[in-house]
Design an enzyme around this catalytic site. Structure first.
Site, PDB file in Angstrom:
ATOM      1  N   LEU A   1     -21.945   1.623  -2.962  1.00  0.00           N
ATOM      2  CA  LEU A   1     -23.077   1.480  -2.048  1.00  0.00           C
ATOM      3  C   LEU A   1     -23.194   2.653  -1.086  1.00  0.00           C
ATOM      4  O   LEU A   1     -23.942   2.598  -0.119  1.00  0.00           O
ATOM      5  CB  LEU A   1     -22.938   0.173  -1.256  1.00  0.00           C
ATOM      6  CG  LEU A   1     -22.998  -1.111  -2.082  1.00  0.00           C
ATOM      7  CD1 LEU A   1     -22.561  -2.310  -1.252  1.00  0.00           C
ATOM      8  CD2 LEU A   1     -24.402  -1.331  -2.629  1.00  0.00           C
ATOM      9  N   GLY A   2     -22.465   3.726  -1.379  1.00  0.00           N
ATOM     10  CA  GLY A   2     -22.446   4.873  -0.482  1.00  0.00           C
ATOM     11  C   GLY A   2     -23.285   6.055  -0.921  1.00  0.00           C
ATOM     12  O   GLY A   2     -23.054   7.174  -0.468  1.00  0.00           O
ATOM     13  N   GLY A   3     -24.261   5.835  -1.803  1.00  0.00           N
ATOM     14  CA  GLY A   3     -25.094   6.938  -2.272  1.00  0.00           C
ATOM     15  C   GLY A   3     -24.575   7.565  -3.544  1.00  0.00           C
ATOM     16  O   GLY A   3     -24.707   8.770  -3.756  1.00  0.00           O
TER      17      GLY A   3
ATOM     18  N   PRO B   1     -16.511  -3.129   1.936  1.00  0.00           N
ATOM     19  CA  PRO B   1     -17.922  -3.314   2.296  1.00  0.00           C
ATOM     20  C   PRO B   1     -18.868  -2.358   1.572  1.00  0.00           C
ATOM     21  O   PRO B   1     -20.070  -2.619   1.504  1.00  0.00           O
ATOM     22  CB  PRO B   1     -17.936  -3.079   3.813  1.00  0.00           C
ATOM     23  CG  PRO B   1     -16.749  -2.210   4.067  1.00  0.00           C
ATOM     24  CD  PRO B   1     -15.702  -2.684   3.092  1.00  0.00           C
ATOM     25  N   LEU B   2     -18.344  -1.258   1.027  1.00  0.00           N
ATOM     26  CA  LEU B   2     -19.162  -0.333   0.228  1.00  0.00           C
ATOM     27  C   LEU B   2     -18.929  -0.536  -1.264  1.00  0.00           C
ATOM     28  O   LEU B   2     -19.387   0.270  -2.079  1.00  0.00           O
ATOM     29  CB  LEU B   2     -18.870   1.121   0.605  1.00  0.00           C
ATOM     30  CG  LEU B   2     -19.080   1.522   2.070  1.00  0.00           C
ATOM     31  CD1 LEU B   2     -18.904   3.027   2.234  1.00  0.00           C
ATOM     32  CD2 LEU B   2     -20.446   1.082   2.571  1.00  0.00           C
TER      33      LEU B   2
ATOM     34  N   TYR C   1       0.841  -1.193   0.000  1.00  0.00           N
ATOM     35  CA  TYR C   1       0.000   0.000   0.000  1.00  0.00           C
ATOM     36  C   TYR C   1       0.877   1.244   0.000  1.00  0.00           C
ATOM     37  O   TYR C   1       1.659   1.479   0.931  1.00  0.00           O
ATOM     38  CB  TYR C   1      -0.918   0.035   1.219  1.00  0.00           C
ATOM     39  CG  TYR C   1      -2.006  -1.012   1.240  1.00  0.00           C
ATOM     40  CD1 TYR C   1      -2.275  -1.804   0.126  1.00  0.00           C
ATOM     41  CD2 TYR C   1      -2.782  -1.214   2.377  1.00  0.00           C
ATOM     42  CE1 TYR C   1      -3.276  -2.769   0.157  1.00  0.00           C
ATOM     43  CE2 TYR C   1      -3.789  -2.170   2.413  1.00  0.00           C
ATOM     44  CZ  TYR C   1      -4.029  -2.944   1.300  1.00  0.00           C
ATOM     45  OH  TYR C   1      -5.025  -3.899   1.329  1.00  0.00           O
TER      46      TYR C   1
ATOM     47  N   GLY D   1     -17.306   2.378  -2.816  1.00  0.00           N
ATOM     48  CA  GLY D   1     -18.132   3.584  -2.762  1.00  0.00           C
ATOM     49  C   GLY D   1     -19.442   3.461  -3.511  1.00  0.00           C
ATOM     50  O   GLY D   1     -20.307   4.330  -3.407  1.00  0.00           O
TER      51      GLY D   1
END
Length: 320
Positions: free
Chosen positions: A214-216, A208-209, A53, A212
């Site tokens: 699933l974050g709107g 988990p999103l 990373y 992004g």
């Protein structure tokens, strides 16, 4: 903050894991330290990174944070990963005993610590036998340089191979599997999660999103600069736009933030120890923390299931 044991081990970890993928790449060292402090003060006791990373920058930032003292290192369950190469040299990268040893020593230097709590194989290495991998990992455990071993991005049969080999060596084997898992990507339910449960591994869900998505992402209220339209979101959105629209409409009807619902759904899965969150700002982190007490009732979960149906268990999902 709630804590669960990581699989069958005695190690207690927080229900949210702070992922450090953005450190040094998207998030500045100063802002990364602010995120670490905020997470630590909120009771998050596990930080996940990898040697690759930021080409080592993420580990260095965490190491600098540890050096500030105040029980930072003592309180944190530190997880990092091995597999990626830093050069094109023939023995750089993958999971040979040589590379595992060299990579662990380099990570310890960057992290400014004498041990890694959870050392994860970032990917499966089909060219290296499990006997060699476990020989290298067991030596690091004996030396006190790592405490537990985990896998990441392994298939169910890889987990079975690794555990059976470890059992023959009379060693603990894998403590956890870190896999891609969220509402929009549930392939792990077929074989990875069942294998983890069968062998007593904790499950850490990365993305988990879904990057992004699933974050709107479709909301007109979202600020343009905050919409994630790159990487995983960019690749997945075209084929899932109708589902995402239905999802955001459902969340709006219940006056709930899509990002918090997505995290609450992962937290609701009994096989999951914790999702690995990757906040870029403290606002993102605070939103993630708000998902912890969020309870999704049966009716709401059923509606989510209709929008994002799971694949079903294997082999029934592809056989009679």
């Amino acid at each position: 903050m709630e804590y669960l044991h990581l699989g069958r081990t005695g190690l207690a970890v927080s229900r949210l894991v702070l992922g450090a993928w953005n450190f040094g790449k998207v998030t500045t060292p100063h802002d990364s330290h602010t995120l670490l402090d905020t997470a630590w003060q909120a009771g998050i006791n596990m930080v996940d990174t990898a040697d690759r990373y930021g080409h080592g920058a993420s580990e260095e930032i965490i190491g600098t944070w540890f050096s500030q003292g105040g029980r930072r290192r003592e309180d944190i369950v530190l997880a990092t990963k091995v597999f990626g190469a830093f050069s094109d040299r023939p023995n750089d990268g993958r999971l040979s005993a040589r590379h595992i040893r060299q990579a662990a020593e380099a990570s310890l230097r960057r992290l400014r610590t004498d041990h890694i709590d959870l050392y994860q194989m970032h990917h499966v290495d089909r060219a290296t036998p499990w006997e060699e991998i476990w020989q290298a990992m067991d030596l690091l455990v004996t030396q006190g340089k790592i405490l537990y071993v985990g896998s990441s991005n392994h298939a169910g049969w890889h987990i079975a191979q690794g555990q059976e080999n470890a059992h023959r060596r009379r060693s603990l084997g894998l403590a956890s599997e870190q896999c891609l898992y969220n509402l929009a990507e549930r392939t792990a339910e077929q074989e990875i999660i069942p294998a983890a449960r069968a062998y007593g591994l904790g499950v850490l869900a990365w993305s988990p999103l879904h990057g992004g998505m699933l974050g709107g992402i479709l909301s007109p209220k979202a600020e343009p600069g905050k919409r994630r339209r790159e990487g995983r979101s960019l690749l997945s959105l075209p084929g899932k736009r109708a589902q995402i629209r239905a999802y955001e409409d459902l969340c709006a009807t219940h006056d709930m933030a899509p990002s918090e619902v997505a995290l609450a759904w992962v937290l609701n899965r009994t096989a999951v120890t914790a999702p690995v969150i990757g906040p870029r700002t403290t606002e993102h982190l605070q939103s993630a923390l708000r998902s912890l007490p969020l309870r999704l009732d049966t009716d709401f979960l059923e509606k989510l299931e209709k929008i994002f149906p799971g694949p079903g268990p294997a082999p029934e999902s592809f056989a009679w």
